[in-house]
Design an enzyme around this catalytic site. Sequence first.
Site, mmCIF file in Angstrom:
data_model
loop_
_atom_site.group_PDB
_atom_site.id
_atom_site.type_symbol
_atom_site.label_atom_id
_atom_site.label_comp_id
_atom_site.label_asym_id
_atom_site.label_seq_id
_atom_site.Cartn_x
_atom_site.Cartn_y
_atom_site.Cartn_z
ATOM 1 N N TYR A 1 34.379 38.322 41.978
ATOM 2 C CA TYR A 1 34.034 36.903 42.381
ATOM 3 C C TYR A 1 35.166 35.622 42.187
ATOM 4 O O TYR A 1 35.876 35.299 42.962
ATOM 5 C CB TYR A 1 32.841 36.241 41.680
ATOM 6 C CG TYR A 1 32.702 34.873 41.823
ATOM 7 C CD1 TYR A 1 31.928 34.557 43.136
ATOM 8 C CD2 TYR A 1 32.971 33.853 41.139
ATOM 9 C CE1 TYR A 1 31.529 33.409 43.483
ATOM 10 C CE2 TYR A 1 32.586 32.451 41.183
ATOM 11 C CZ TYR A 1 32.086 32.299 42.460
ATOM 12 O OH TYR A 1 31.712 30.872 42.933
ATOM 13 N N SER B 1 36.402 27.790 43.686
ATOM 14 C CA SER B 1 35.768 27.541 42.556
ATOM 15 C C SER B 1 36.826 27.504 41.293
ATOM 16 O O SER B 1 38.048 27.977 41.330
ATOM 17 C CB SER B 1 34.913 28.877 42.192
ATOM 18 O OG SER B 1 34.679 28.860 40.603
#
Length: 279
Positions: A164, A150
């Site tokens: 995350y 990401s």
Amino acid sequence: MNQNARTRAPEHPRTVLITGASSGIGESFAEVFAAGGFDLVLTARREDRLRAVAARLELSHGVRVHAMVVDHARADTPARLCADIASRGLTIDALVNNAGYGVPGSFVSSPWERHDAMLRVMVVGLAELTHRLLPGMIERRYGRIINVASLAGLVPAPAGHTLYAASKALVIKFSEALSHEVVRHGVHVTAVCPGFTISEFHDVTGTRAQVSQLPPWLWMDSPTVARQGFDAVMAGTPIYVNGRVNRTIAALVRYVPQGIVSAVGRRLGRRYRNTDTSR
């Protein structure tokens, strides 16, 4: 479609394993690999959705699709999955580690068991599955590994979703190092780094209302992300950031003063701090 996708004769197609393939980016990767002539092994927890995707791809592309219902949060899943694959006489030539999710809210607002399960899916299981399948790729001198990371792993982390961005940063560095290790064996490893992508991810984490306020130009669709990721791994690119906007953001944070970047991160974090929904 990149012509390097397949080098075998049509009667001996390569096979790709894609985790988290029942929707979103995982389903889009399945579509792209199927269009390239790969047979598919698809995993997910939602059996009905997974089997629907498998049936659609078999019909539309004429490839073999094996649907395996697994929970990647279980510690024994990589070993059991590889054993199941071997029992079917399948050889995995490409791997897309896509399964993942986020735990929103502050770090202490969720029990450790919930964080532990997320790390099992996002980091430990990803690395173990790669470790189990990589020797065969090296021996055959062909392999393609995509780790869906990401943009969050490349930019300063805001408050909330505490593990995350950290997990994605680890995946990026893992992919980069592994790429350098195995490229001489004909194995390509790529960390694909999308930004905001239209999928069910934000519905699962309960942040749809917050992210829906973002401008449209920040968003990409999952088929584009998957197609770019496929081309990147075939080209042997270790880290690929999807989209010009995301590449610009990733570059800017390296030069903007840290104080400004941190202030923006704190502001963004307030949107997620009070959001805490289960998987």
